[in-house]
Scaffold this motif. Structure first.
Motif, PDB file in Angstrom:
ATOM      1  N   VAL A 217       0.736  -1.383   0.127  1.00 14.72           N
ATOM      2  CA  VAL A 217       0.070  -0.012  -0.096  1.00 14.72           C
ATOM      3  C   VAL A 217       1.048   1.232   0.223  1.00 14.72           C
ATOM      4  O   VAL A 217       0.250   2.226  -0.356  1.00 14.72           O
ATOM      5  CB  VAL A 217      -0.895  -0.018   1.293  1.00 14.72           C
ATOM      6  CG1 VAL A 217      -1.978  -1.107   1.049  1.00 14.72           C
ATOM      7  CG2 VAL A 217      -0.143  -0.051   2.644  1.00 14.72           C
ATOM      8  N   GLY A 220       0.910   3.754  -4.746  1.00  9.46           N
ATOM      9  CA  GLY A 220      -0.523   3.838  -5.255  1.00  9.46           C
ATOM     10  C   GLY A 220      -0.623   4.495  -6.665  1.00  9.46           C
ATOM     11  O   GLY A 220       0.483   4.581  -7.444  1.00  9.46           O
ATOM     12  N   PHE A 450      -0.920   5.698   4.178  1.00 11.74           N
ATOM     13  CA  PHE A 450      -1.170   4.340   4.193  1.00 11.74           C
ATOM     14  C   PHE A 450      -0.382   3.746   5.503  1.00 11.74           C
ATOM     15  O   PHE A 450       0.158   4.452   6.249  1.00 11.74           O
ATOM     16  CB  PHE A 450      -0.127   3.789   3.082  1.00 11.74           C
ATOM     17  CG  PHE A 450       1.468   4.398   3.332  1.00 11.74           C
ATOM     18  CD1 PHE A 450       2.168   3.616   3.888  1.00 11.74           C
ATOM     19  CD2 PHE A 450       1.660   5.440   2.393  1.00 11.74           C
ATOM     20  CE1 PHE A 450       3.674   3.918   3.881  1.00 11.74           C
ATOM     21  CE2 PHE A 450       2.973   5.848   2.454  1.00 11.74           C
ATOM     22  CZ  PHE A 450       3.938   5.036   3.078  1.00 11.74           C
ATOM     23  N   SER A 452       0.583  -0.522   6.985  1.00  7.62           N
ATOM     24  CA  SER A 452       0.534  -1.827   6.788  1.00  7.62           C
ATOM     25  C   SER A 452       1.325  -2.418   7.775  1.00  7.62           C
ATOM     26  O   SER A 452       2.158  -1.828   8.746  1.00  7.62           O
ATOM     27  CB  SER A 452       1.464  -1.890   5.419  1.00  7.62           C
ATOM     28  OG  SER A 452       2.792  -1.575   5.471  1.00  7.62           O
ATOM     29  N   VAL A 467      -3.596  -0.875   4.246  1.00  5.51           N
ATOM     30  CA  VAL A 467      -4.656  -0.090   3.766  1.00  5.51           C
ATOM     31  C   VAL A 467      -4.085   1.283   3.289  1.00  5.51           C
ATOM     32  O   VAL A 467      -2.936   1.908   4.096  1.00  5.51           O
ATOM     33  CB  VAL A 467      -5.924   0.165   4.916  1.00  5.51           C
ATOM     34  CG1 VAL A 467      -5.441   0.975   6.089  1.00  5.51           C
ATOM     35  CG2 VAL A 467      -7.143   0.977   4.114  1.00  5.51           C
ATOM     36  N   ARG A 468      -4.503   2.040   2.380  1.00  3.02           N
ATOM     37  CA  ARG A 468      -4.254   3.234   1.829  1.00  3.02           C
ATOM     38  C   ARG A 468      -5.400   4.165   1.689  1.00  3.02           C
ATOM     39  O   ARG A 468      -6.342   3.678   0.840  1.00  3.02           O
ATOM     40  CB  ARG A 468      -3.326   3.027   0.787  1.00  3.02           C
ATOM     41  CG  ARG A 468      -2.840   4.351  -0.267  1.00  3.02           C
ATOM     42  CD  ARG A 468      -2.165   3.898  -1.334  1.00  3.02           C
ATOM     43  NE  ARG A 468      -1.776   5.323  -2.116  1.00  3.02           N
ATOM     44  CZ  ARG A 468      -0.377   5.655  -1.960  1.00  3.02           C
ATOM     45  NH1 ARG A 468       0.490   4.819  -1.440  1.00  3.02           N
ATOM     46  NH2 ARG A 468      -0.149   6.779  -2.546  1.00  3.02           N
ATOM     47  N   ASP A 508      -7.325   2.018  -0.945  1.00  5.79           N
ATOM     48  CA  ASP A 508      -6.792   0.665  -1.431  1.00  5.79           C
ATOM     49  C   ASP A 508      -6.576  -0.129  -0.421  1.00  5.79           C
ATOM     50  O   ASP A 508      -6.298   0.495   0.862  1.00  5.79           O
ATOM     51  CB  ASP A 508      -5.654   1.268  -2.123  1.00  5.79           C
ATOM     52  CG  ASP A 508      -5.794   1.931  -3.483  1.00  5.79           C
ATOM     53  OD1 ASP A 508      -6.899   2.036  -3.888  1.00  5.79           O
ATOM     54  OD2 ASP A 508      -4.949   2.686  -3.985  1.00  5.79           O
ATOM     55  N   TYR A 509      -6.743  -1.328  -0.667  1.00 11.25           N
ATOM     56  CA  TYR A 509      -6.092  -2.252   0.526  1.00 11.25           C
ATOM     57  C   TYR A 509      -5.548  -3.777   0.018  1.00 11.25           C
ATOM     58  O   TYR A 509      -5.866  -3.921  -1.232  1.00 11.25           O
ATOM     59  CB  TYR A 509      -7.367  -2.535   1.256  1.00 11.25           C
ATOM     60  CG  TYR A 509      -8.572  -2.754   0.790  1.00 11.25           C
ATOM     61  CD1 TYR A 509      -9.041  -4.027   0.143  1.00 11.25           C
ATOM     62  CD2 TYR A 509      -9.651  -1.772   0.498  1.00 11.25           C
ATOM     63  CE1 TYR A 509     -10.422  -4.211  -0.439  1.00 11.25           C
ATOM     64  CE2 TYR A 509     -10.681  -1.944  -0.105  1.00 11.25           C
ATOM     65  CZ  TYR A 509     -11.387  -3.204  -0.408  1.00 11.25           C
ATOM     66  OH  TYR A 509     -12.337  -3.499  -1.152  1.00 11.25           O
ATOM     67  N   ASN A 528      -5.411  -7.852  -3.721  1.00 18.61           N
ATOM     68  CA  ASN A 528      -5.405  -6.241  -3.549  1.00 18.61           C
ATOM     69  C   ASN A 528      -6.519  -5.416  -4.312  1.00 18.61           C
ATOM     70  O   ASN A 528      -6.811  -5.901  -5.529  1.00 18.61           O
ATOM     71  CB  ASN A 528      -3.758  -5.725  -4.039  1.00 18.61           C
ATOM     72  CG  ASN A 528      -3.490  -6.119  -5.339  1.00 18.61           C
ATOM     73  OD1 ASN A 528      -2.847  -7.269  -5.526  1.00 18.61           O
ATOM     74  ND2 ASN A 528      -3.751  -5.315  -6.390  1.00 18.61           N
ATOM     75  N   ASN A 530      -6.987  -1.525  -6.060  1.00 19.49           N
ATOM     76  CA  ASN A 530      -6.325  -0.275  -6.244  1.00 19.49           C
ATOM     77  C   ASN A 530      -7.232   0.665  -6.978  1.00 19.49           C
ATOM     78  O   ASN A 530      -8.193   0.296  -7.722  1.00 19.49           O
ATOM     79  CB  ASN A 530      -5.266  -0.606  -7.074  1.00 19.49           C
ATOM     80  CG  ASN A 530      -4.079  -1.690  -6.322  1.00 19.49           C
ATOM     81  OD1 ASN A 530      -3.955  -2.890  -6.363  1.00 19.49           O
ATOM     82  ND2 ASN A 530      -3.495  -0.950  -5.303  1.00 19.49           N
TER      83      ASN A 530
END
Length: 792
Positions: A217, A220, A450, A452, A467-468, A508-509, A528, A530
């Motif tokens: 993450v 991006g 982000f 992680s 997660v982002r 995003d994750y 994932n 995105n």
């Protein structure tokens, strides 16, 4: 109003200064015993399980058990394994210094690092390939130039559009869905000479990492992959070092110069082609008289790398890097008095600071500027035409990392501002200059946070998750058109410079899981999702650099996609072989294409009016068998994949193969180490021909032949295959000096792989007879070359 990314930025920098040391833990560094270079990726084992892995500075942190008779095992590819007692490390104090002795086998023989031995099995990552310095040294070279980036093309899941196509496609994704980084800065066009060379000078690049799935993450704004290239930022002692090559088409040289011993180092590299000299000689000796049209042509490219590396102590590393590269093409056709010039290139500046705060915490900070542009000038006595496009970005990324015995947490911010000028043009004659109105630009700000974590759940299970949070803002100046019921522009809204027009907020994750089936094998799974806020669309069917980058915003949707991947990974008991099988399935939404074959770029009409959007699916399975030691080394890779797309404006949404759908792809790579003086290499590649839309009929209209086209991408080029060979004669390899001559033969059996296909018309309309047949145009026949490589 509080700016969340700015607040987080201050928090990250504050933590870099305020985090206190954890107690009862050991920190240490691992070095190359010969060169004193810090070693990244050293696996530290305890009771046959991995307990730590060194970072890019060779640092590690772990908890020492009370039993002083126990020991840690340090292992790294290409080095002798070393066992160290806890009693020794406890006696040293806070920081322990570990030296690993290189194996007697030269590191240049290491082909694919694919992480290292233990990471290949132990970590949770799927779809990751790493290449390091020397990986392509003994492989066949295209006209005398080795290229580590091009070696990636020989790995499963990595495809190109074919010979002379600069675009790259990863697991069914389009070219713009790949995030290509150089020292943390995005590279918008990674190729010279229509893809036959990359912009990454092999004498400068230290390693390349390709991530095809389970994308972390911290990265991006791309859906398909991350290709992370880094410059060798080591600080050297008191000796000047240099290396380079001289081949048929290009010459390269780079050097590192110590300014302050073991603290400050300057490096610089330069590469340039001399194709123009060869073309002039061919013209002088009448070797180009077989051309059907008389023309004069020239081609040149160059790139420059330079930088400073500063390491005042073991806890701080600073680097400042610069890159500039450009391709220059010109052609003059006397018969029609047409003079054409085209140029394109990248420019980057990056600053990186890596900070080891204490035994458990480290931080990294990255600032960059990146730009890409192309220009096309056409001139004849009747008119002058100029076309251009550009994109530039300024960005910052900060990351804070916490390391524990079997646990790691990373958090940070990633912000960037991008400006796109998709198409600008002007046309003039000797008396008139046409006014096509203002040039539209797209301005996009991206702000991301982000978080992680990686942790071992048990001796067999390991989990990674992240997660982002993304926020993308479309800024003015900008024109938004309003349309009536007949799709005719009825009104226009103007937005001022800097005005926020439209925004996206998306998470995003990713999650990945490893199950260790034995000491030498594991199963892995990753997922994932995105989002992407940029698009690149192709203006031509062939791979000339007339591509347009645009941003998502008021009139252009963001792209999104998800991918699931799983794989089995096996390392042989003697570490000679690696085997992997990976399968994946991916879906994407809102990828863009032009709605017709030719864009209306001769005026400054907004690109938005020419774009259509669709959805895509891709799936496949990848096999890799790799032999890493012995006199014979190499790998066999095979990929079966499918990539399909549906766009409502194209045949009412019928699913059709994408232009980069190539179901079967095979790569066979071998290197034979005959003795200390002679090394031999060979590569064979095969892939299914790429799809195209065929012409299935013709009719006459006012004495002109008009083609009727079949279903979109319903036919294919002939299958692509090629065999290359090389022989390297090592002239000297001792006392840090190396010199070798390499003979390469490109396309050994002279295969004519089509570059493009067009309908060729024969006959005479006056005789009421006309025949149209597909005509294949190929680029390169068999091509031998000789090059000289050296280093000191």
């Amino acid at each position: 109003m509080v700016n969340l990314p700015v607040v987080t930025l201050f928090i990250v920098f504050g933590l870099s200064c305020l985090v206190s040391k954890a107690e009862n833990r050991l920190t240490g560094r691992v070095f190359d015993g010969d060169t004193n270079e810090a070693l990244e990726g050293v696996v530290i084992g305890y009771n046959n399980y991995t307990v730590a892995i060194t970072d890019e500075e060779g640092l590690f942190t772990l908890q020492i058990p009370d039993n002083e008779n126990d020991s840690l095992v340090f292992s790294h590819l290409g080095y002798q394994t070393k066992t160290v007692l806890f009693s020794y490390m406890a006696a040293v104090g806070d920081t322990v210094h570990i030296d690993l002795a290189p194996l007697s086998v030269e590191m240049d023989e290491v082909l694919v690092v694919h992480s290292n031995h233990k990471r290949f099995i132990d970590d949770t990552r799927t779809g990751v390939i790493e290449l390091s310095l020397g990986d392509s040294q003994y492989l066949p070279q295209f006209i005398g130039q080795s290229d580590l980036f091009k070696t990636l093309e020989l790995m499963p899941g990595f495809q190109t559009g074919g010979e002379g196509d600069a675009a790259i496609y990863i697991r069914g994704g389009s070219f713009d869905q790949n995030l290509i980084l150089l020292n943390g800065a995005p590279v918008y066009n990674p190729s010279h000479l229509l893809g036959f060379y990359s912009v990454f000078n092999p004498d400068i690049i230290d390693n390349i990492e390709l991530i095809k799935s389970g994308i972390p993450v911290e990265y991006g704004n791309r859906l398909s992959s991350v290709i992370n290239c880094s410059v060798d930022n080591r600080v050297i002692g008191d000796s000047i070092a240099g290396k380079g090559s001289a081949g048929v088409l290009s010459t390269a040289f780079s050097s590192t110069i110590p300014i302050v011993k073991d603290e400050l180092t300057l490096y610089a590299g330069f590469r340039r082609t001399h194709i123009n000299i060869i073309l002039d000689l061919m013209d002088k000796f009448d070797l180009m008289d077989t051309r059907s049209v008389d023309f004069e042509t020239g081609y040149d490219f160059y790139d420059i790398n330079a930088g400073l590396n500063y390491q005042p102590n073991d806890r701080h590393t600073f680097s400042l890097d610069f890159y500039k590269g450009r391709d220059l093409f010109d052609m003059f056709t006397p018969d029609i008095l047409l003079d054409a010039d085209m140029s394109w290139g990248n420019e980057l500046v990056t600053f990186n600071w890596n900070h080891k705060i204490n035994r458990n915490f480290s931080a990294s900070h990255n600032l960059y500027y990146s730009s890409y542009d192309y220009e096309l000038d056409l001139r004849n006595p009747a008119y002058n035409l100029n076309l251009g496009s550009s994109v530039s970005s300024v960005g910052h990324k900060s990351k804070l990392s916490y390391f524990a015995d079997r646990f790691k947490i990373e958090a940070g911010v990633d912000n960037k501002y991008q400006k796109f000028t998709p198409n600008s043009s002007d046309v003039s004659t000797s008396t008139i200059k046409f006014d096509f109105g203002s040039v539209d630009s797209h301005n996009l700000g991206e702000y991301s946070l982000f978080l992680s974590m990686d942790g071992e759940l048990s001796t067999r299970w390991m989990l990674s998750a992240g997660v982002r949070l993304n926020r993308a803002v479309h800024y003015g100046s900008y024109r938004h058109f309003h349309y009536d019921d007949n799709n005719v522009i009825s009104d226009t809204t103007f937005y001022s410079s800097g005005e926020a027009i439209y925004s996206f907020t998306n998470p995003d994750y990713m999650a990945s899981l490893r199950y260790r089936t034995s000491g030498n094998s594991s199963l892995k799974f990753s997922f994932n999702r995105n989002h992407q806020y940029t698009h690149m669309v192709n203006a031509t069917a062939v791979s000339f650099p007339v591509d347009f980058w645009v941003s998502s915003g008021k009139d252009i949707p963001s792209q999104s996609g998800w991918q699931v991947a799983t794989g089995w990974y096996k390392l042989s008991n003697n570490n000679d072989f690696r085997f992997s099988v990976e399968g994946y399935y991916k879906e994407t939404k809102n990828h863009s294409e032009f709605d017709n074959a030719f864009m209306r770029s001769v005026d400054n009409t907004s690109v938005v009016e020419s774009l259509v959007y669709g959805k895509g699916k891709s799936w496949g399975i990848e096999f890799l068998a790799h032999k890493m030691q012995g006199r014979w080394k190499g790998w066999l890779g095979y990929t079966f994949s499918k990539s399909i797309s549906s766009i409502e404006e194209i045949e009412q949404g019928r699913w059709f193969p994408t232009s980069y759908d190539r179901p079967h792809d095979i790569s066979l790579v071998t290197i034979y180490d005959h003795n200390e003086k002679w090394k031999f290499g060979g590569t064979f590649v095969y892939s299914t021909g790429r799809p195209f839309t065929p012409s299935i009929g013709r009719y006459f209209l006012e004495n002109n032949v008009v083609s009727i086209y079949g279903a979109h991408n319903s036919d294919r080029f002939p299958d692509f295959h090629r065999f290359d060979l090389s022989a390297t004669r090592v002239l000297k390899d001792s006392n840090n000096r190396y010199s070798a001559l390499t003979l390469s033969i490109y396309n050994v059996y002279n295969r004519s792989n089509p570059f493009f296909i067009f309908p060729k018309t024969t006959g005479d309309l006056n005789d009421y007879y006309m025949e149209v047949e597909p005509y294949e145009v190929s680029i390169f026949p068999i091509l031998p070359s000789v090059s000289w490589q050296f280093r000191f």
